[in-house]
Motif scaffolding. Sequence first.
Motif, PDB file in Angstrom:
ATOM      1  N   ILE A   1     -17.533   8.167 -41.060  1.00  0.00           N
ATOM      2  CA  ILE A   1     -18.452   7.039 -40.866  1.00  0.00           C
ATOM      3  C   ILE A   1     -19.248   7.291 -39.590  1.00  0.00           C
ATOM      4  CG2 ILE A   1     -18.545   4.577 -40.283  1.00  0.00           C
ATOM      5  CD1 ILE A   1     -16.245   4.165 -42.248  1.00  0.00           C
ATOM      6  N   PRO A   2     -20.588   7.221 -39.682  1.00  0.00           N
ATOM      7  CA  PRO A   2     -21.413   7.599 -38.531  1.00  0.00           C
ATOM      8  C   PRO A   2     -21.297   6.606 -37.376  1.00  0.00           C
ATOM      9  CG  PRO A   2     -22.768   6.680 -40.272  1.00  0.00           C
ATOM     10  CD  PRO A   2     -21.386   6.809 -40.835  1.00  0.00           C
ATOM     11  N   PRO A   3     -21.396   7.103 -36.134  1.00  0.00           N
ATOM     12  CA  PRO A   3     -21.306   6.235 -34.975  1.00  0.00           C
ATOM     13  C   PRO A   3     -22.550   5.357 -34.802  1.00  0.00           C
ATOM     14  CG  PRO A   3     -21.739   8.492 -34.295  1.00  0.00           C
ATOM     15  CD  PRO A   3     -21.527   8.518 -35.766  1.00  0.00           C
ATOM     16  N   ASN A   4     -23.678   5.814 -35.315  1.00  0.00           N
ATOM     17  CA  ASN A   4     -24.914   5.055 -35.106  1.00  0.00           C
ATOM     18  C   ASN A   4     -25.415   4.471 -36.411  1.00  0.00           C
ATOM     19  OD1 ASN A   4     -24.883   7.769 -35.436  1.00  0.00           O
ATOM     20  ND2 ASN A   4     -26.417   8.196 -33.886  1.00  0.00           N
ATOM     21  N   ILE A   5     -25.061   3.221 -36.617  1.00  0.00           N
ATOM     22  CA  ILE A   5     -25.341   2.527 -37.875  1.00  0.00           C
ATOM     23  C   ILE A   5     -26.839   2.396 -38.121  1.00  0.00           C
ATOM     24  CG2 ILE A   5     -25.313   0.208 -36.866  1.00  0.00           C
ATOM     25  CD1 ILE A   5     -23.663   1.153 -40.168  1.00  0.00           C
ATOM     26  N   ASP A   6     -27.650   2.409 -37.060  1.00  0.00           N
ATOM     27  CA  ASP A   6     -29.092   2.218 -37.265  1.00  0.00           C
ATOM     28  C   ASP A   6     -29.744   3.424 -37.921  1.00  0.00           C
ATOM     29  OD1 ASP A   6     -28.347   3.401 -34.839  1.00  0.00           O
ATOM     30  OD2 ASP A   6     -30.377   3.215 -34.064  1.00  0.00           O
ATOM     31  N   LYS A   7     -28.993   4.517 -38.029  1.00  0.00           N
ATOM     32  CA  LYS A   7     -29.544   5.678 -38.737  1.00  0.00           C
ATOM     33  C   LYS A   7     -29.152   5.666 -40.210  1.00  0.00           C
ATOM     34  CE  LYS A   7     -30.679   8.654 -34.995  1.00  0.00           C
ATOM     35  NZ  LYS A   7     -30.789  10.025 -34.490  1.00  0.00           N
ATOM     36  N   VAL A   8     -28.470   4.601 -40.631  1.00  0.00           N
ATOM     37  CA  VAL A   8     -28.035   4.500 -42.027  1.00  0.00           C
ATOM     38  C   VAL A   8     -28.990   3.586 -42.790  1.00  0.00           C
ATOM     39  CG1 VAL A   8     -26.222   3.597 -43.536  1.00  0.00           C
ATOM     40  CG2 VAL A   8     -25.601   4.911 -41.501  1.00  0.00           C
TER      41      VAL A   8
ATOM     42  N   ARG B   1     -24.902  20.857 -43.557  1.00  0.00           N
ATOM     43  CA  ARG B   1     -26.190  20.751 -42.867  1.00  0.00           C
ATOM     44  C   ARG B   1     -26.811  19.382 -43.121  1.00  0.00           C
ATOM     45  NH1 ARG B   1     -28.504  25.845 -45.940  1.00  0.00           N
ATOM     46  NH2 ARG B   1     -27.619  24.477 -47.512  1.00  0.00           N
ATOM     47  N   ARG B   2     -26.281  18.689 -44.127  1.00  0.00           N
ATOM     48  CA  ARG B   2     -26.850  17.394 -44.490  1.00  0.00           C
ATOM     49  C   ARG B   2     -25.780  16.317 -44.425  1.00  0.00           C
ATOM     50  NH1 ARG B   2     -30.896  19.906 -45.254  1.00  0.00           N
ATOM     51  NH2 ARG B   2     -31.414  21.463 -46.839  1.00  0.00           N
ATOM     52  N   MET B   3     -25.132  16.216 -43.270  1.00  0.00           N
ATOM     53  CA  MET B   3     -24.048  15.252 -43.107  1.00  0.00           C
ATOM     54  C   MET B   3     -24.375  14.263 -42.002  1.00  0.00           C
ATOM     55  SD  MET B   3     -21.509  15.302 -45.152  1.00  0.00           S
ATOM     56  CE  MET B   3     -21.634  16.207 -46.699  1.00  0.00           C
ATOM     57  N   GLY B   4     -25.683  14.042 -41.788  1.00  0.00           N
ATOM     58  CA  GLY B   4     -26.103  13.067 -40.795  1.00  0.00           C
ATOM     59  C   GLY B   4     -25.528  13.396 -39.435  1.00  0.00           C
ATOM     60  N   VAL B   5     -25.199  12.362 -38.693  1.00  0.00           N
ATOM     61  CA  VAL B   5     -24.700  12.522 -37.343  1.00  0.00           C
ATOM     62  C   VAL B   5     -23.170  12.430 -37.340  1.00  0.00           C
ATOM     63  CG1 VAL B   5     -24.753  11.527 -35.036  1.00  0.00           C
ATOM     64  CG2 VAL B   5     -26.825  11.587 -36.413  1.00  0.00           C
TER      65      VAL B   5
ATOM     66  N   ALA C   1     -19.219  14.872 -27.244  1.00  0.00           N
ATOM     67  CA  ALA C   1     -20.036  16.083 -27.219  1.00  0.00           C
ATOM     68  C   ALA C   1     -20.429  16.475 -28.640  1.00  0.00           C
ATOM     69  CB  ALA C   1     -19.263  17.216 -26.550  1.00  0.00           C
ATOM     70  N   PHE C   2     -19.508  16.296 -29.578  1.00  0.00           N
ATOM     71  CA  PHE C   2     -19.805  16.570 -30.985  1.00  0.00           C
ATOM     72  C   PHE C   2     -20.997  15.734 -31.439  1.00  0.00           C
ATOM     73  CE2 PHE C   2     -19.462  15.598 -35.486  1.00  0.00           C
ATOM     74  CZ  PHE C   2     -19.217  16.826 -36.061  1.00  0.00           C
ATOM     75  N   MET C   3     -20.952  14.456 -31.100  1.00  0.00           N
ATOM     76  CA  MET C   3     -22.006  13.529 -31.510  1.00  0.00           C
ATOM     77  C   MET C   3     -23.355  13.939 -30.934  1.00  0.00           C
ATOM     78  SD  MET C   3     -21.972   9.482 -30.947  1.00  0.00           S
ATOM     79  CE  MET C   3     -23.235   9.519 -29.678  1.00  0.00           C
ATOM     80  N   ARG C   4     -23.334  14.293 -29.649  1.00  0.00           N
ATOM     81  CA  ARG C   4     -24.562  14.742 -28.983  1.00  0.00           C
ATOM     82  C   ARG C   4     -25.165  15.934 -29.743  1.00  0.00           C
ATOM     83  NH1 ARG C   4     -26.602  12.103 -27.332  1.00  0.00           N
ATOM     84  NH2 ARG C   4     -28.346  12.890 -28.483  1.00  0.00           N
ATOM     85  N   LEU C   5     -24.327  16.936 -30.033  1.00  0.00           N
ATOM     86  CA  LEU C   5     -24.804  18.152 -30.683  1.00  0.00           C
ATOM     87  C   LEU C   5     -25.241  17.887 -32.120  1.00  0.00           C
ATOM     88  CD1 LEU C   5     -22.068  20.539 -29.263  1.00  0.00           C
ATOM     89  CD2 LEU C   5     -24.466  20.446 -28.577  1.00  0.00           C
ATOM     90  N   ALA C   6     -24.509  16.991 -32.794  1.00  0.00           N
ATOM     91  CA  ALA C   6     -24.865  16.669 -34.180  1.00  0.00           C
ATOM     92  C   ALA C   6     -26.196  15.924 -34.202  1.00  0.00           C
ATOM     93  CB  ALA C   6     -23.761  15.837 -34.830  1.00  0.00           C
ATOM     94  N   GLU C   7     -26.357  14.953 -33.312  1.00  0.00           N
ATOM     95  CA  GLU C   7     -27.594  14.171 -33.318  1.00  0.00           C
ATOM     96  C   GLU C   7     -28.785  15.050 -32.943  1.00  0.00           C
ATOM     97  OE1 GLU C   7     -28.528   9.696 -32.449  1.00  0.00           O
ATOM     98  OE2 GLU C   7     -28.516  10.730 -30.543  1.00  0.00           O
ATOM     99  N   ASP C   8     -28.575  15.975 -32.011  1.00  0.00           N
ATOM    100  CA  ASP C   8     -29.668  16.865 -31.614  1.00  0.00           C
ATOM    101  C   ASP C   8     -29.856  18.012 -32.611  1.00  0.00           C
ATOM    102  OD1 ASP C   8     -30.000  15.283 -29.456  1.00  0.00           O
ATOM    103  OD2 ASP C   8     -29.036  16.604 -28.007  1.00  0.00           O
TER     104      ASP C   8
END
Lengths: 414, 414
Positions: A222-229, B213-217, B247-254
Motif C-alpha cells: 500500500i503506497p505511503p502517498n495516497i494522493d498519488k492514487v 518498473r510499474r509499481m508506483g511508489v 530511503a526506499f520511498m525517496r528512491l522509488a518516488e524519484d
Amino acid sequence: MSGKGKRAAGAEVAAMNKKKLKGTEEILAKVRRLAERVKAEPEVQKSLAELNLPHACREVVDKDADAVLGEVETAILMVAASILRGEGFTYTLPNRSKGNQLYVPELDRIVLKDSMSHRAFANTATCRKAVITTRILQLVHELCRKRIHVTKRDLFYTDVKLFEDQGNSDAILDDLACMLGCTRSSLHVVASEKGVVVGRLTFREDGDQIDCRRMGVGGKAIPPNIDKVDSIQSDALFILLVEKDAAFMRLAEDRFYNQFPCIIITAKGQPDVATRLFLKKLKQTLRIPVLALVDSDPYGLKILSVYMKGSMNMSYDSSNLTTPDIKWLGVRPSDLDRFNIPQQCRLPMTDEDLKTGRKLLEEEFVKANPEWVKELEIMVTTKVKAEIQALSSFGFQYLSHQYLPLKLQEGDWI
Amino acid sequence: MSGKGKRAAGAEVAAMNKKKLKGTEEILAKVRRLAERVKAEPEVQKSLAELNLPHACREVVDKDADAVLGEVETAILMVAASILRGEGFTYTLPNRSKGNQLYVPELDRIVLKDSMSHRAFANTATCRKAVITTRILQLVHELCRKRIHVTKRDLFYTDVKLFEDQGNSDAILDDLACMLGCTRSSLHVVASEKGVVVGRLTFREDGDQIDCRRMGVGGKAIPPNIDKVDSIQSDALFILLVEKDAAFMRLAEDRFYNQFPCIIITAKGQPDVATRLFLKKLKQTLRIPVLALVDSDPYGLKILSVYMKGSMNMSYDSSNLTTPDIKWLGVRPSDLDRFNIPQQCRLPMTDEDLKTGRKLLEEEFVKANPEWVKELEIMVTTKVKAEIQALSSFGFQYLSHQYLPLKLQEGDWI
C-alpha cells in the motif's frame, strides 16, 4: 480419552458446517444485499457545518499541492500584514490539546473545538516555536512545489540544529496541518507504509496501472502517498480487512477473491496511517461494505477502533483517516463455541487483557452497537481469547473454504 | 556564528560535489565494470562436497514439492524398515546444536557437522519428540500434496494439544528440514513477508506477471513463498539494498532506477527470511552486484551481516539464505567528513553501540575485508554514528540526485 472425544466432536461440527455450505451465488446473496444497502445509502459524509454545533469546530481536509501552496502563501502574507499593522510577527493556530477535543456522536469522530493560541516571535515563550513554524512552512512549500514526499524523519534531518529533537518538528507539523486546514499527508509528509492489498481492485499509482488481481501471493504494498492514487476501479462486493499477515497469505494463496469478489487488506497488526488512508479512500470511492477479520481478543477490537474512530493524537485529521462503518465478521467470542474451536486453541486472558476488555465496554463506539457489547461481555466473562489461526485446527484451508463462506452465507456480521 | 559558518561550508561541499557529477553514462562506467566482473565470475556456487572437509558436513537444498513428498515417504519407509528389523520406531536426525556448527571460510558460511542424534519412540526421553516429528512429517506431506503454504503459527495451531508450545513445533520443523535435506521453505512453511521491491525487474509470481518498473511508489511486496517466483528478468546493472523504508520511498518516488538501471530492495530494518531468499534468488539468477545503503552505525552492519552470513539459528539453511558478496556503498563512517555531514546530524554512540561495534571487529566477515575494518575503526574511535536520513540536511533529494550518483561515479564501494 475425553480429549479425543472432543477432537472428534470438533471434526463432526466441521463436517456438518461443510454440508451447510451452498453454491457460491447463494453464499453471496446476503453480502450482495448488504453491498446494495451500502451503495444505496445517501452519500452524505456528514459535515461539521451541517450539524450546527454550539461552538465552532474544525477539521482538516485533503488538499492538492497547489491548494497547499496557496494556504502557505496566505499564512505568510497574513503574518506580513500583521507586521505592517504594527502588531508584530505572530501566527494564530488552533489548539490541539485534549481539552480542545470533542467527540461528536453524530459524526462518530473526534474534532477540535475553537480554542486558538498565538505564537509570537517577540515573546521569549513562543519565539523558538515561531521560528520552527516558519522553517517548516518553508519546507512544506518546497515539498509541494517539487511534488515530492518525505517522512517526518527526513523533515527533522533537514535542520537538526534548529529542531534539536524530532518531537519538536513532528508537533509543529501537526500544528501546521490544523492551521492550514489540510491533512498531514496533503503537506507531503507521509508515514512509512506496511500494509498490503490483493484482490478485485485496479488503480493508478503515480501514473502506473496497478492490477491487484495479478499480484501473486505477496500482494501490492500500500503506497505511503495516497494522493498519488487515482482511477480506483473494482467489481468487489466487499472489502475484507484482515488483522494478520498469516491470514492474508492464506486468503491470497487460495485466491479467495476469485470465488468471492472482494478486496483483501492487511496492515499486519496495528494499522498505520497509510493503510487507514487507503481503506478510507477505497470505501469512499467504491461504497462497498467493510468486513473485519481479527483475533478474538481485546487487541483485535482495539485495532478495529483505530480504523473506525482514529487515535486521539491525530484527532484533527479523523475524518480523513477513519472508516466508521466496519462490520465485525469474526473471529468473535461467540464463534468459539459455535465453531467448536478446540479447548487447547483457546487461551486464558491475562489481567491486562481483561482490563483492556472492560475499558472497551465503556467506549462510545462499542456501546453504540449492542451486539458488540454482547460479544465483548462473552469475552470478559469466559476470560478466553483466540487467534484467527485457531481455525487451522480444522485444517489449513478451513478459513477460506469453510469459515468465511459460512459467515458470508449466513450474513453473520455485526 | 560558527554554526552558520559550518552550515555554509556544508552547502559549499554539496555544491562542489554537484559540479563533480558527470553525465549518466559516465557515472555508470564504474558500476558497469563491476557488473561485468560479477557476471564474468565462474558460476561456481562452491559446494561442500568439493571442499573435501575433514568431517562430513551437511547443508540443505531447495527441493520442489514432489521431491519433498519423496523424502517424507522415504523417511517413513526407513522407520518402517527399522521396526521390521526389530530395531524399533526411531528417527535419525542431524544435530543442530552450536557444537555441531562449523564456519567454513572457503564458503564463508556456517554449516552443520556430522553429529547425529536418535529419536526413539520407545524411550521416555524422546517419545514425545518422536510423536511430534511424525505429526509434522504428516502435515508437511499434506502441504506439499496440496501445494499450499502456511506460517509456523498456522502449523502450531493444527495440533495445539500435541505441540503444547509453538517452540516445540518450530524446533522440530527445523530438525525435519535438516533430516530431509531441504530448506524450510521447501517444506511449504514460510515466514511472513515485510520486504518490498521496485525497479528494473520483472518476474512471475504464482502465474501472475509482475513488472516492478510499474509499481508506483509503494512497490511490490516481496512474496513469502519464493518457490512460486520464476521467469526473473532484468536489465539492471546492480541491486541496491536499502536498510530503511524512508530511503526506499525517496528512491522509488524519484524513480532512481530509471536513470540508473537497478533493482531497489528493502526489508524495512532487520531482514526477514522472505527478503533474504528473494535477494539470494535475484543475485543467483541475474549475477549482478549488490550495493548496500545502510545507516552508519553498528546496527547497519549487523543487518549486512545477516544478509551475508545468516543467523546462527538457521545455519543449516545458510547457503540458501545468504548472499556473501555484498558491497558496502554507504553511509560509511568516512562519508561523514567527506560529505561534510553537519555536526548536529551526527549522533554520539551509546555504550551498547560501542560494544556491538567492537564485537563486529572480531567477526570473520569483517576481518576478511581490511577496508571494512578501517571504516569500523573510524566508527568506534570517533564514537559517532549517523542515519541515512542525515543526508537530508542538504536537501530532500540529495540522496538520489547527488550522494548515490557520486558514489557510483567514483566506484566508491568496499
